[in-house]
Design a protein around this motif. Structure first.
Motif, short mmCIF file in Angstrom:
data_model
loop_
_atom_site.label_atom_id
_atom_site.label_comp_id
_atom_site.label_asym_id
_atom_site.label_seq_id
_atom_site.Cartn_x
_atom_site.Cartn_y
_atom_site.Cartn_z
N ILE A 4 46.54 3.79 -5.73
CA ILE A 4 46.47 5.06 -6.45
C ILE A 4 45.22 5.08 -7.32
O ILE A 4 45.06 4.25 -8.22
CB ILE A 4 47.73 5.27 -7.32
N ILE A 5 44.35 6.01 -7.04
CA ILE A 5 43.09 6.12 -7.77
C ILE A 5 43.25 6.97 -9.02
O ILE A 5 42.73 6.64 -10.09
CB ILE A 5 42.00 6.71 -6.84
N TRP A 6 43.96 8.07 -8.89
CA TRP A 6 44.22 8.95 -10.04
C TRP A 6 45.54 9.66 -9.78
O TRP A 6 45.79 10.13 -8.66
CB TRP A 6 43.10 9.98 -10.21
N LYS A 7 46.39 9.73 -10.79
CA LYS A 7 47.69 10.37 -10.65
C LYS A 7 47.89 11.31 -11.83
O LYS A 7 47.71 10.92 -12.99
CB LYS A 7 48.80 9.32 -10.64
N PRO A 8 48.26 12.58 -11.56
CA PRO A 8 48.46 13.52 -12.66
C PRO A 8 49.68 13.15 -13.50
O PRO A 8 50.71 12.72 -12.97
CB PRO A 8 48.66 14.87 -11.96
N GLN A 9 49.53 13.30 -14.80
CA GLN A 9 50.68 13.18 -15.68
C GLN A 9 51.51 14.47 -15.58
O GLN A 9 51.07 15.46 -15.00
CB GLN A 9 50.21 12.91 -17.10
N PRO A 10 52.74 14.48 -16.12
CA PRO A 10 53.66 15.61 -15.87
C PRO A 10 53.08 16.98 -16.16
O PRO A 10 53.25 17.90 -15.35
CB PRO A 10 54.85 15.28 -16.77
N ARG A 11 52.39 17.16 -17.30
CA ARG A 11 51.85 18.50 -17.60
C ARG A 11 50.66 18.81 -16.70
O ARG A 11 50.46 19.96 -16.30
CB ARG A 11 51.44 18.61 -19.06
N GLN A 12 49.86 17.83 -16.40
CA GLN A 12 48.77 18.04 -15.43
C GLN A 12 49.33 18.44 -14.07
O GLN A 12 48.81 19.34 -13.41
CB GLN A 12 47.92 16.77 -15.30
N TYR A 13 50.39 17.77 -13.67
CA TYR A 13 51.03 18.10 -12.39
C TYR A 13 51.54 19.54 -12.40
O TYR A 13 51.38 20.27 -11.41
CB TYR A 13 52.18 17.13 -12.13
N GLU A 14 52.14 19.96 -13.52
CA GLU A 14 52.64 21.33 -13.61
C GLU A 14 51.51 22.33 -13.45
O GLU A 14 51.65 23.35 -12.77
CB GLU A 14 53.34 21.54 -14.95
N PHE A 15 50.38 22.05 -14.05
CA PHE A 15 49.20 22.90 -13.93
C PHE A 15 48.68 22.92 -12.50
O PHE A 15 48.39 23.99 -11.93
CB PHE A 15 48.12 22.39 -14.90
N MET A 16 48.59 21.75 -11.88
CA MET A 16 47.96 21.64 -10.57
C MET A 16 48.84 22.17 -9.44
O MET A 16 48.34 22.52 -8.37
CB MET A 16 47.56 20.19 -10.31
N ARG A 17 50.14 22.25 -9.67
CA ARG A 17 51.03 22.71 -8.59
C ARG A 17 51.18 24.22 -8.55
O ARG A 17 51.76 24.77 -7.62
CB ARG A 17 52.41 22.09 -8.76
N ARG A 18 50.64 24.93 -9.55
CA ARG A 18 50.85 26.39 -9.63
C ARG A 18 50.17 27.11 -8.47
O ARG A 18 49.09 26.74 -8.02
CB ARG A 18 50.32 26.94 -10.95
N GLY A 19 50.81 28.22 -8.06
CA GLY A 19 50.27 29.00 -6.95
C GLY A 19 49.61 30.29 -7.38
O GLY A 19 49.08 31.03 -6.53
#
Length: 466
Positions: A4-19
């Motif tokens: 794993i090179i980079w993994k989003p933290q929970p709030r980053q993941y919430e931001f990145m998953r938005r459509g």
């Protein structure tokens, strides 16, 4: 896990998953905003015709994004190449990610004719609305099967604070999509409904466990900042921010009826014996502002009505010529000010003979029966008069109130920031027309210097509370 090179933290993941088409991430410092933006740009680099661009306001600031990309991109795509002169990564597929800047008011023209499927703005409040909206026109695909969208990060403050707050913060609650709807007409006369969605995803240092683990003292750094910066960067408060001119301003609904610890109050019938004024700042391509003020027997002033010539796009005028403005003023006063004597105070520039093709602006308005005295345009003394008026006494009462129906004044005044060159004055590139009209009036009714005698807990909008 070692792969794993980079993994989003929970709030980053919430931001990145938005459509949604637009998403803003942040609101406070330390939430991992830039990392999320740099990683998000990678999403479609396996598509040959994919192009993305990541912006910071100036190129020295953009170097921070480039350094982050250099820590991530080669480890994901070992054969990806970075071209320092073009500020561009080229990936094995042929896809490209650029880094850009817009250091002055016309820089965005450099991107005319270009297209990018993904556009990212780091620290969006450093950009103007014009810059952001122009790049929306560059947001398009160069081929099939490419997702087209925009992402941004921001902290409160900066020249773009007002429009970013309006577009993403006050338009809808955090984590809640806002849908924009409009209709366009094609050459055949067919009406087509179009929609776009946007969302605000709040974050703070408390969401960045990795940062707090690596640098546990960062929280203390934020806590020891001056109060305005602390509220903005630690708690994501969009109502008080570094660089704000009128930090005294309070819009506290709990105090509307008591008129205490607030400048915004509920409307009431103005007594007949109070003096009344009408102030005016002229604008054509930019908005014009007409304000009606009352002065009570203690010298306290009340903005009780306004006419603001702005389109649905902030800081864009309705392009009414002076006679039309005057006729609208006459109509309002004939209907709502019968029997009242009103003293007019106006922008001195309307006496300038170069402002109108068939005479001065004041001559055209007087031809319609609307009269003004020439206002004083000492910018610094006018600004100080507003500071004195906004100051609360020991019981929480200011010398200036605004009816909550005067929405444009309430929207624009608290967003004004200082000019970077004339550091004692406001930045006149902002939407300052209501402020200017207010200055002309206050300089006709000056008071002695006053300072805040009490500090009341601020009723903050905290985007992290939901």
């Amino acid at each position: 896990m070692d792969n794993i090179i980079w993994k989003p933290q929970p709030r980053q993941y919430e931001f990145m998953r938005r459509g949604e088409y637009e998403a803003l991430y942040g609101g406070a410092a330390g939430g991992g905003k830039s990392d999320a933006l740099v990683a998000e740009a990678l999403r479609q680099v396996d598509i040959p015709h994919y192009k993305a661009i990541l912006f910071r306001k100036t190129f020295p600031e953009a170097r921070e994004l480039i350094l982050k990309s250099q820590r991530i991109y080669p480890r994901v795509y070992p054969t990806a190449k970075y071209n320092g002169s073009e500020h561009c990564w080229t990936f094995p597929s042929g896809a490209r990610i650029y880094f850009g800047s817009m250091s002055n008011s016309t820089s965005y023209i450099r991107y005319q004719g270009l297209s990018f499927a993904f556009i990212g703005f780091d620290e969006l409040t450093h950009f103007t609305r014009d810059e952001y909206e122009y790049l929306i026109s560059r947001n398009r695909a160069d081929g099939p099967n490419v997702r087209v969208y925009i992402r941004a990060t921001a902290n409160p403050g900066g020249v773009g604070h007002g429009w970013v707050k309006e577009r993403f913060i006050t338009a809808m609650p955090p984590n809640t999509p806002y849908e924009f709807k409009s209709k366009v007409v094609n050459p055949d006369g067919e009406s087509i409904e179009v929609t776009r969605k946007r969302i605000f995803i709040p974050s703070s240092v408390f969401d960045n466990k990795e940062l707090l683990k690596n640098d546990p003292n960062y929280l203390a750094n934020l806590a020891m900042l001056p109060e305005a910066q602390k509220k903005a960067l630690l708690y994501g408060d969009w109502d008080t921010f570094s660089g704000q001119v009128f930090t005294e301003w309070r819009d506290n609904p709990d105090g509307y009826r008591r008129r205490q610890f607030t400048h915004v109050i509920e409307p009431f019938d103005i007594p007949r014996h109070w003096r009344r004024y009408r102030s005016f700042d002229f604008g054509y391509a930019k908005p014009f502002a007409v304000q009606w003020w009352a002065v009570d027997t203690d010298g306290r002033v009340y903005l009780y009505r306004q006419l603001y010539g702005c389109t649905e796009t902030p800081n864009t005028g309705v392009k009414w010529e002076p006679r039309r403005i005057a006729r609208e003023i006459r109509k309002i006063e004939d209907e709502q000010e019968k029997g009242n004597t009103i003293i007019g105070i106006a922008d001195p520039s309307i006496w300038d003979k170069s402002r109108g093709s068939d005479g001065t602006v004041i001559n055209m308005m007087e031809a319609e029966g609307v009269y003004f005295d020439r206002g004083k345009n000492d910018r610094i003394s006018g600004k100080m008069q507003l500071h004195y008026r906004l100051a609360f006494d020991k019981n929480g009462f200011p010398m200036l109130y605004v009816f909550n129906t005067c929405r444009q004044f309430i929207r624009t005044l608290p967003n004004l920031v200082y000019d970077s060159v004339h550091v004692e004055d406001i930045d006149t590139a902002q939407e300052d027309h209501d402020y200017d009209a207010c200055r002309y009036f206050l300089q006709e009714n000056p008071i002695k210097a006053r300072s805040n005698e009490v500090e009341r807990p601020v009723y903050m909008y905290n985007p992290l509370s939901s």
